[in-house]
Design an enzyme around this catalytic site. Structure first.
Site: not given
Length: 722
Positions: A42-44, A89, A133, A135, A308, A430
């Site tokens: 359906e998405y396609d 950073s 949280e 990293k 943080k 093989c």
């Protein structure tokens, strides 16, 4: 009449806008919320409708349309963009490794404790609310949204200026191109582009199977993808995005990190989770330990926990150093390593015949899972680390994901151990079919060269029948396995010998639990096989699974050869042995007028030659002749000397397109090719003309620098004699 036309166009524009909105919503539901509402089919269907409307109506073009996610034209180079707010950073603090005889006061989290105590000292109190949280082990990027629409995306660079990677980022489906209603006037989101663990492992397995170098970790793979100048190549990499920080912002006040997270949720932007909030040092240490325990189930690579300060006012009070905020730190975990016994080395045979050695281990618990096997990649890797059966080895998960043998514990090596030889280990045959094996000059991998090797048969049939190859409906992995296991197919070409009756009775289950393929499915396969006989040459080349030949290379080979027979006996292929790498260009003359593109360079040419010279390749040609199949090119362009210049006046000429023209770029590309031209995505000294419309800055500049003629559409009409 004009009113009717305007009404019609308004309706088309409204439909295009509706489809874009719906596809964006379904992308969010699938990639961010994990609650899809529609099937892939359906998405396609919606996607194809939008794609068709946009091709017919380029006047409604939008760079943030969901159809742009497949990638646009290659860039000549990345433009530089100055960050609205410096992109800093975060300082690392490390988990300390205990010495052999740790002192009584040793604490692994000592650096993290020091960070929190600095916060206490600078803010003048004991309890400081902070968030904790995972990293993400990814590539830092900045996404800038203006009035809810993605304006541009950039790398961190030096913190002040980064690369504009907007075209690449647009291909990442978890990045919303348009935000939900109520978006702020300006929102700069900082986050990480990463590769999910499963996708990374699958990609590395494919590369390993093909004898290609594997990526060390997901971050390297992600960074390498984002450096590509061709967005179409980026679109093929399984990248994703998670937000974790705020840059420039114009909107309602965000007093704390919690308010920022609520904004991300409201806008449909995927964010990093879990985020734990704690207010004491003891709670901080517990939260970090929790993240360390839970991160192995997150689905992406992590190597630490980010801490943080919660309150944004307190962040401003704490301030910044020249490179990092004083209110945040990244606590880096030590990679977990364990010793275990390497009991045996087994050899797997991949789709392309590559023999991959695998370490069979005494099971050991590492980084959240029990590990009993680890790839050793190839014989060269085994010899470099001097790995032997019976050794005690140190195991860790590369990038915290893929089990890897780090080193051998030499002091525990058995006295009777012997260096490992892959060829001796398999008796020179093989392990799947007993066929011959060989190692090509310049490659590290051994391969089985038997075209009918059963270990390769199932995956070769799957490739052969796949949608991008011959699109043989209903032949997937389960059917391919049943066909091989029941002795109906030994090679993909055996599909053409199947009858509706033999297919209908094919047992997809076990002897005890029979599951028939059925008449309807059998009829679909027989019909698809008839259609496959007439598929163009490039689809057949891709279907054959020739090493180094992907979709682009197959298209280019078909451009140069009219039929498969012509390609297999081609005189142009030996010329491709010339080294066409950038650092060797000065040594080589320009190839024939139909110079090989970047899609078909020396490695591809040699792989094609090796295939058709091999017993397997000769067998393919013989079988196809017996079946009466000789695929023809649908994009073949004859050499200038052979071309009818009245039909193909641009034969032998290479064009690059830039700027806005009277028709869409894809339409112009097809038009030029119909007149004999080759259309490339980037300018080089071999380019004959840059066809430039309005705009086209960087390509125009490069053309002038290289002495490539820049023409407009009027000049093109003159070249065409009209």
């Amino acid at each position: 009449m004009d009113d009717l036309f305007n009404t019609c166009m308004a309706g088309i524009e409204e439909r295009i806008l509706h489809l874009r909105s719906e596809l964006e919503r379904h992308n969010r539901l699938y990639y961010t919320d994990a609650t899809p509402e529609v099937s892939d089919a359906e998405y396609d269907k919606l996607y194809r409708e939008l794609e068709d409307l946009e091709k017919k109506h380029p006047e409604f073009d939008d760079p943030n349309s969901p159809t742009k996610r497949v990638g646009g034209e290659p860039l000549d180079s990345f433009k530089q963009v100055k960050h609205l707010v410096r992109m800093l950073s975060i300082d690392d603090v490390f988990e300390l490794k205990a010495p052999d005889e740790p002192p009584a006061d040793f604490v692994a989290e000592a650096e993290l404790i020091d960070f929190y105590r600095r916060l206490q000292k600078n803010l003048g109190r004991e309890e400081i609310a902070v968030t904790v949280e995972p990293k993400i082990d990814g590539v830092a990027v900045s996404l800038v949204y203006r009035d809810g629409t993605l304006s541009y995306a950039a790398t961190r660079g030096d913190g002040t200026t980064g690369d504009d990677i907007t075209n690449n980022v647009r291909t990442i489906r978890s990045v919303p191109l348009n935000l939900k209603a109520g978006a702020p006037a300006l929102l700069e989101v900082r986050g990480e582009i990463y590769m999910p663990n499963e996708a990374f492992a699958a990609m590395n397995a494919e590369r390993d199977e093909a004898g290609l170098p594997t990526f060390v970790n997901p971050r390297n793979a992600s960074a390498g993808a984002l450096k590509q100048l061709d967005p179409k190549l980026v679109a093929k990499r399984p990248l994703a995005f998670l937000a974790h920080g705020l840059g420039a912002y114009e909107g309602p006040s965000l007093a704390s990190e919690a308010d920022f997270h609520a904004l991300l949720e409201a806008m449909g932007i995927p964010r990093n989770k879990p985020v734990l909030t704690v207010v004491t040092l003891e709670e901080l240490l517990e939260a970090v330990a929790q993240i360390d325990k839970e991160r192995h189930d997150l689905g992406y690579g992590t190597d630490g926990a980010v801490v943080k300060v919660l309150d944004r006012g307190e962040r401003e009070k704490l301030g910044y150093t020249s490179r990092a905020p004083r209110w945040a730190a990244a606590y880096k975990f030590l990679p977990e390593q364990k010793e275990t016994l390497l009991k045996d080395i087994t050899i797997q045979v991949g789709r392309t015949g590559v023999l991959t050695p695998v370490a069979e281990l005494e099971p050991v618990f590492v980084s959240g899972t029990t590990v009993s096997r680890a790839t050793l990649h190839n014989e060269e890797e085994i010899q470099r680390k001097d790995v032997r059966i019976g050794d005690t080895v140190v195991i860790e998960k590369a990038g915290e994901i893929i089990p890897a043998v780090v080193r051998v514990v030499m002091e525990k090596r058995p006295a009777n151990s012997k260096p490992f030889s892959l060829l001796d280990h398999i008796g020179g045959k093989c392990p799947s079919c007993g066929g011959p094996v060989s190692k090509e000059e310049g490659f590290v991998a051994w391969r089985c060269t038997n075209f009918e090797c059963p270990a390769q048969a199932v995956s070769k049939i799957r490739q052969f029948a796949s949608r991008k190859a011959l699109d043989i409906e209903a032949v997937g992995g389960i059917v391919a396995e049943a066909l091989v296991n029941r002795g109906l197919c030994h090679t993909p070409l055996d599909l053409f010998t199947l009858t509706a009756e033999s297919l209908a009775t094919l047992n997809l289950g076990t002897d005890e639990a029979v599951r028939r393929f059925g008449e309807k499915n059998a009829a679909k396969v027989i019909e698809a096989l008839q259609v496959a006989r007439e598929k163009p040459l490039d689809r057949w080349l891709f279907a054959m699974g020739i090493r180094q030949v992907g979709e682009s290379a197959a298209k280019e080979l078909a451009r140069l050869h009219e039929t498969l027979t012509a390609l297999a006996s081609s005189e142009i292929l030996p010329e491709l042995r010339i080294d066409t790498r950038p650092d060797a260009k000065k040594k080589n003359p320009k190839l024939q007028p139909y110079a090989i593109s970047a899609d078909v360079a020396q490695v591809v040419a040699e792989a094609v030659m090796a295939f058709f010279e091999s017993e397997g390749g000769k067998h393919v040609l013989e079988r196809m002749a017996e079946l009466g199949i000789d695929p023809k090119s649908e994009n073949y362009l004859p050499k200038p000397a052979e071309a009818d210049l009245s039909e193909m006046p641009l034969a032998g000429k290479t064009f690059v397109i830039t700027g806005t023209l009277s028709m869409g770029r894809d339409e112009m590309k097809r038009f030029l090719e119909s007149k004999g031209a080759k259309v490339s995505g980037s300018i080089s000294a071999n380019t004959d003309y840059l066809l430039s419309g309005e705009g086209g800055g960087s390509k125009r500049d490069k053309a002038e620098k290289l002495g490539v003629k820049v023409i407009g559409e009027e000049d093109l009409a003159t070249l065409l004699g009209s």
